[in-house]
Design an enzyme around this catalytic site. Structure first.
Site, PDB file in Angstrom:
ATOM      1  N   HIS A  38       0.830  -1.218   0.000  1.00 44.05           N
ATOM      2  CA  HIS A  38       0.000   0.000   0.000  1.00 44.05           C
ATOM      3  C   HIS A  38       0.862   1.265   0.000  1.00 44.05           C
ATOM      4  CE1 HIS A  38      -3.930  -2.019   0.804  1.00 44.05           C
ATOM      5  NE2 HIS A  38      -3.155  -2.917   1.379  1.00 44.05           N
ATOM      6  N   ASN A  57     -10.385  -2.563   2.711  1.00 47.32           N
ATOM      7  CA  ASN A  57     -10.131  -2.548   1.272  1.00 47.32           C
ATOM      8  C   ASN A  57     -11.422  -2.235   0.524  1.00 47.32           C
ATOM      9  OD1 ASN A  57      -7.380  -3.143   1.270  1.00 47.32           O
ATOM     10  ND2 ASN A  57      -7.684  -5.346   1.061  1.00 47.32           N
ATOM     11  N   TYR A 106       1.212  -4.208  11.871  1.00 48.57           N
ATOM     12  CA  TYR A 106       1.115  -2.771  11.581  1.00 48.57           C
ATOM     13  C   TYR A 106       1.952  -1.948  12.552  1.00 48.57           C
ATOM     14  CZ  TYR A 106      -2.440  -3.870   8.154  1.00 48.57           C
ATOM     15  OH  TYR A 106      -3.094  -4.368   7.054  1.00 48.57           O
TER      16      TYR A 106
END
Ligand code: HDD
Length: 702
Positions: free
Chosen positions: A70, A142, A356
């Site tokens: 991303h 998404n 993350y």
């Protein structure tokens, strides 16, 4: 504008250089910003040039690691307003009726590098950071409601397979290569997601025209601690629309920032993009009532089975002031949850909670939560005071817990009977194993459901996409293995793709595919449970999302010197009434003289902004026709619009231009000399986004 506290907080960090003297990073005023310090004006530079070191030293370190996935993205500030009461299901403060919450949304592609094209065939990230009164909540989703894999352990492999191949770093931002199809053809659990990414969902017309999904099942938790499974949905007010693959390829060449520009321009011009926030609510007691496992991220809950309840609206109403400081430095993390929301046991989601945080620490450094865009709107209070790039200054000599010297502060919420984050109470029981439940073993039913729910035209686009991608695969074994997977989804699909690749579809999965599937499910294939619905209209962009508004659509007006003002206005005024935009395209930028002598400013030409950058095309009347009739770029423009199934209109006297083009007079071509109602007809057709029913006759290269 409602938003708000966060914007105020950010503006404190915004620096305005207007009327300010140039300084070093330490604030020392700079007298000469043109010359390094030298021994004589032709002499060698001196090591003592602290001004030069300050400037170049900063420049040399200006890039930070791009996101490992991303990397390419665009974002904006906005606000969520809740208008339905769901307090029965959640105590999350930001989900209570009437509450407005500032937020930042970032859209992205997955595979490409930071500078790659916006129009790659790819999943789009749809991440929202809500700055709530209870701290930050990140919904990192998404534009496709399912994922390629079921367990986070496979994530690095999936990404290594789709990224450019490691020896030659080719191809950029594309799944059409051997390693991606090698991987997915060995992972039949990817079958459902493959259907979505080979559909036009993977090439959106605009970021403003995509749905968003939280993908995983999450939990809502109410004030009594009762949990409810939930799937989050974003429904765009402008409808869900895509371009054709051939358009995507051309847009990538003409304007690889197409989506970024579109989002920026829409917000700058006050056309704030909006999405409704929807939830599918599933009582905990119903956990095992479906043909699929709620913890399996390769499955949807069909909207016909559990309807989407709309509870609020997100509006994006402010562009960032600085791309790097905001869009690049924003740090999303599915582990950032607030009271009233909890994670489910989905093994993909559980793995994300580690990844993350880890990636942000690497990318941005410790204390990234103190970067303005990541700060919560509520002040944080804890005993963490050191670490790299620490910005906040923690007062006093007490930075431990428990303490008496600071009266136990900062105190735990429970000590004063206040509310704080409490994990949803859930019974957990099981042996410690590396294994996958057989309830995850049905890899094809929902892939079939998706394919069957598409219109004939959409099916054809999927066939074309698969044929394109697999034709780019060099290894014939991989092509065949994937066609065997397609056969399990739909034999006709496999046959049609197989025809394009000269492969007779195998009726059984490849041995190697079976070997990998049996590692997770020794008895694979396992008879699937009966699916709840045979078709779901919500899955089709044509059937389920079809006709709607033309707001913000761009119609190209093909003009040249001497074009008639009246002929322009005939359509322009009608379009503008419905919020669409007329954009004049001519042979040169600058002044253009209309038939009445009036001058208008032209910003776009036939070569800078071709047909793929617009939604529809109109040729107004006038002396301009004499110029256009010999202009090859004009013909390329209308031919492309026609082949991409767009609606076209020709003012009286311009119909003769059709003679030298491919354009046939069909239901999507409006001739003003034959049809008095052409303006209404044109607008009605534009509402459908494309002239779907003419796909076959126009031979759309999709
Ligand atoms: Fe991820 C970024 C969405 C699975 C690991 N992911 C990232 C972004 C989005 C998603 C939208 C960009 C956030 C931004 O704009 O900054 N990812 C998803 C979805 C998934 C998913 C919807 C499945 C349902 N991701 C997933 C797994 C892992 C990761 C299973 C690892 C176990 N994702 C990451 C990451 C990234 C990331 C490596 C890279 C940059 C970043 O986090 O900030 O941590």
């Amino acid at each position: 504008m409602e938003n708000n506290k966060k914007i105020k907080q950010l503006t404190k960090s915004v620096i305005d250089n207007q009327d300010q003297v140039l300084t070093t990073n330490d604030g020392v005023p700079i007298y000469d910003n043109n010359n390094t310090l030298k021994a004589g004006d032709r002499g060698p530079s001196l090591q003592q040039d602290h001004i030069f070191y300050d400037k170049l030293g900063h420049f040399d370190r200006e890039r930070i690691p791009e996101r490992v996935v991303h990397a390419r993205g665009s974002g904006a500030h906005g606000v969520l307003e809740i208008h339905e009461d769901i307090s029965e299901f959640t105590c999350a403060k930001f989900l209570q009726k009437g509450v407005k919450t500032p937020l930042f949304t970032r859209f992205s592609t997955v595979a490409g590098f930071k500078g790659s094209t916006d129009l790659a065939r790819d999943v789009r990230g749809f991440s929202v950071k809500f700055y709530t009164e209870d701290g930050n909540f990140d919904l990192v989703g998404n534009n496709i409601p399912v994922f390629f894999i079921q367990d986070a352990m496979n994530f690095p492999d999936l990404i290594h397979a789709v990224k450019p191949e490691p020896d030659k770093e080719i191809p950029q931002a594309a799944s059409a290569h051997d390693t991606f199809w090698d991987f997915v053809s060995l992972m039949p659990e990817s079958a459902h997601m493959i259907m979505w990414v080979m559909s036009d969902r993977a090439i959106p017309r605009s970021l403003r025209m995509m749905e968003g999904f939280g993908v995983h099942t999450f939990k809502l938790v109410n004030k009594d601690g009762k949990g409810t499974f939930v799937k989050f949905h974003w429904k765009p007010k402008l409808g869900v629309h895509s371009v054709a693959w051939n358009e995507a390829q051309k847009i990538s060449g003409y304007n690889s920032d197409f989506h970024r520009q579109d989002l920026w321009d829409a917000i700058e011009s006050g056309n704030y993009p909006q999405w409704d926030l929807g939830v599918q609510l599933i009582p905990e007691e119903d956990e095992f009532n479906y043909s699929f496992d709620l913890l399996d991220a390769t499955k949807i809950v069909p909207e016909e089975v559990v309807p989407v309840k709309i509870i609020g609206t997100m509006t994006l109403n402010k562009n960032p002031d600085n791309f790097f400081a905001e869009t690049e430095q924003i740090a999303f993390d599915p582990g950032r949850i607030v009271p009233g929301i909890d994670l489910s046991d989905d093994p993909l989601l559980q793995g994300r909670v580690f990844s993350y945080m880890d990636t942000q620490n690497y990318r941005l450094g410790g204390n990234f939560h103190e970067i303005p865009i990541n700060r919560s709107i509520v002040q944080k209070h804890n005993n963490q005071k050191d670490g790299s790039s620490r910005i906040d200054i923690l007062k006093g000599n007490v930075s431990y817990f428990p303490n008496s010297k600071a009266s136990g502060c900062p105190y735990q919420a429970m000590w004063k009977g206040e509310e704080g984050f409490v994990s949803h109470k859930q019974k957990v029981d099981g042996a410690k194993v590396r294994a996958r439940s057989d309830s995850f073993a049905d890899h094809f039913s929902q892939a079939t459901l998706f394919y069957r729910s598409q219109s004939e035209e959409e099916k054809q686009h999927i066939i074309n996409a698969l044929s394109f991608e697999l034709s780019k695969v060099n290894d014939p074994k991989i092509r065949e293995r994937q066609v065997a997977i397609l056969y399990q989804i739909d034999p006709t699909l496999a046959q049609k793709v197989g025809d394009n690749l000269q492969i007779t579809p195998p009726t059984e999965l490849d041995e190697l595919t079976l070997k990998f599937a049996r590692q997770n499910h020794p008895n694979y294939p396992i008879q699937p449970k009966k699916v709840e619905v045979e078709k779901s209209a919500a899955l089709s962009m044509k059937v389920g999302k079809g006709e709607g508004t033309i707001a913000t659509r761009k119609v190209a007006f093909l003009v040249s010197e001497g074009v008639e003002k009246q002929s322009i206005d005939a359509l322009k005024n009608a379009l503008e009434k419905q919020g669409a935009e007329a954009v004049l395209i001519s042979t040169k930028v600058g002044d253009l003289t209309l038939d009445n002598g009036e001058k208008v400013n032209i910003e776009h030409t036939y070569t800078t902004d071709p047909s793929v950058c617009f939604d529809a095309v109109y040729t107004p009347a006038g002396a301009s026709v004499d110029v256009l009739k010999n202009n090859a770029d004009y013909y390329e423009f209308i031919n492309d619009a026609y082949r991409h199934c767009k609606v076209l209109a020709f003012a009286k006297g311009t119909e003769k231009l059709l003679d030298k083009s491919f354009v046939e007079k069909d239901a999507g071509v409006f001739l003003a000399n034959e049809n008095d109602q052409w303006v209404d007809g044109f607008i009605d057709m534009l509402k459908k986004h494309r002239v779907w029913e003419l796909e076959e006759s126009r031979k759309v290269p999709s």
